[in-house]
Enzyme design. Structure first.
Site, PDB file in Angstrom:
ATOM      1  N   SER A 123      -6.525  -0.186  -1.585  1.00 26.59           N
ATOM      2  CA  SER A 123      -5.921  -0.009  -0.130  1.00 26.59           C
ATOM      3  C   SER A 123      -5.893   1.280   0.242  1.00 26.59           C
ATOM      4  O   SER A 123      -5.673   2.553  -0.576  1.00 26.59           O
ATOM      5  CB  SER A 123      -4.388  -0.648  -0.345  1.00 26.59           C
ATOM      6  N   TYR A 152       3.760  -1.254  -2.974  1.00 28.05           N
ATOM      7  CA  TYR A 152       2.298  -1.822  -2.665  1.00 28.05           C
ATOM      8  C   TYR A 152       1.340  -0.654  -2.924  1.00 28.05           C
ATOM      9  O   TYR A 152       0.504  -0.982  -3.778  1.00 28.05           O
ATOM     10  CB  TYR A 152       2.254  -2.630  -1.524  1.00 28.05           C
ATOM     11  N   LYS A 193       0.078 -14.686   7.539  1.00 25.25           N
ATOM     12  CA  LYS A 193       0.596 -13.522   6.974  1.00 25.25           C
ATOM     13  C   LYS A 193       1.958 -13.112   7.445  1.00 25.25           C
ATOM     14  O   LYS A 193       2.435 -11.955   6.933  1.00 25.25           O
ATOM     15  CB  LYS A 193      -0.335 -12.483   7.158  1.00 25.25           C
TER      16      LYS A 193
END
Length: 337
Positions: A123, A152, A193
């Site tokens: 990411s 994250y 989401k």
């Protein structure tokens, strides 16, 4: 794109395959001739719709992934690992360790032992506030210098660092590996989401109704309201990178996946209105204080390494991507209810 798949290696496992990016990869892989096996939790939400039109070979639960790879490793072409907690707002670090770190490293070790290629989701959150830039360096010192803003991002950097350490120290590794640092992805398949949907999906209903849409004000004097910049990348381009990697087994590494061009949120909102044939109508509201402390004002992928590795396909422009998303997916779905 149609490919000939060797009968002995025609299975493709896509973890998180009912999710946003994963379902788009699964659909393309099925079109390319793979017998696609999706690993995901569908639960009681709408996520199952993402795979309802795909001619899948099987659907398995994520907790059975390792057993499946042990059993079917000889028939697997590769593993595409998109499964993860993708919410940048998730604060349960133990859950993130289990889902994002432990699950990925278990697959890494298993694919190394089974000689299976592993393509996995990293990411752009690994870059933190972007102070050090957005170069997808694999050097240990460069990786160690990065400072993600949330658990994250930390989990994705953790995996990148561990994998590159294995490579540097000559430990067992899959024959092909690719960690894909996705930037701000938008496109079909993200409806489930919640708050992690793209801004395109969030503002579409109001824009379609001709009403005002809201964006965050800037709390950094270097950026105007709506002038915060992101590298917005259409999900179809992410799929094409994965397709290319599956056809290029000699290519390995950590790669940025973005357009290489930063655009503003105001540009994004304007593109939605333009796709609908309406005049932009944007209102700016204060950003929550909790978000102000961990907000990226600028991201822009350096895709030179991806290009040097041989990926030559052009990336979709913001205007073309938003138009395709709105007119081929959001508007038709709205019409049929």
């Amino acid at each position: 794109m149609t490919r000939s798949v060797a009968l002995s290696r025609d299975l493709l496992l896509v973890t998180g395959g009912a999710g946003f990016i994963g379902s788009n990869i699964a659909r393309a892989a099925a079109e390319d001739g793979y017998r696609v096996v999706v690993a995901d939790w569908l639960e009681d939400g709408p996520k199952w719709r993402n795979i309802s039109d795909i001619p899948l070979h099987d659907v398995i639960r994520p907790e059975t992934i390792n057993d499946f790879v042990e059993k079917e490793g000889g028939r697997l072409a590769a593993v595409v690992h998109m499964g993860a907690i993708s919410a940048t707002t998730e604060r349960d670090a133990d859950k993130i360790v289990a889902r994002n770190i432990r699950a990925t490293l278990d697959l890494w070790d298993l694919c190394a032992r089974k000689s299976l290629g592993l393509i996995f989701a990293s990411s752009a959150a690994t870059y933190g506030d972007g102070t050090l830039g957005f170069r997808d360096s694999e050097a240990g010192a460069d990786l160690a210098a990065l400072a993600p803003l949330n658990p994250y991002g930390w989990s994705k950097l953790f995996v990148d660092r561990r994998i590159m350490a294995d490579i540097a120290e000559g430990r067992p590794r899959p024959p092909q590996f690719a960690g894909l640092r996705f930037f701000n992805v938008y496109g079909p398949g993200e409806a489930h989401k919640g708050d992690m949907r793209s801004v395109v999906h969030k503002i579409y209903p109001n824009a379609e109704a001709g009403e005002s849409v809201t964006l965050f004000k800037s709390h950094d004097p270097r950026y105007t309201d709506g002038g915060q910049l992101r590298d917005f990348v259409y999900v179809g381009d992410c799929v094409e990178v994965v397709r290319w990697l599956l056809e290029s087994p000699d290519v390995s590494g950590i790669f940025n996946v973005g357009t290489g061009e930063a655009r503003s949120f105001a540009d994004l909102a304007t593109a939605v209105f333009t796709a609908l044939g309406k005049e932009p109508n944007i209102t700016y509201v204060d950003m929550p204080e909790s978000l102000q402390k961990a907000y990226q004002y600028f991201t822009q992928a350096d895709v030179s390494k991806l290009r040097a590795a041989g990926f030559t396909r052009p990336f979709t422009s913001l205007e073309d991507g938003v138009s395709a998303y709105v007119n081929r997916h959001l508007k038709p779905r709205n019409t049929v209810g």
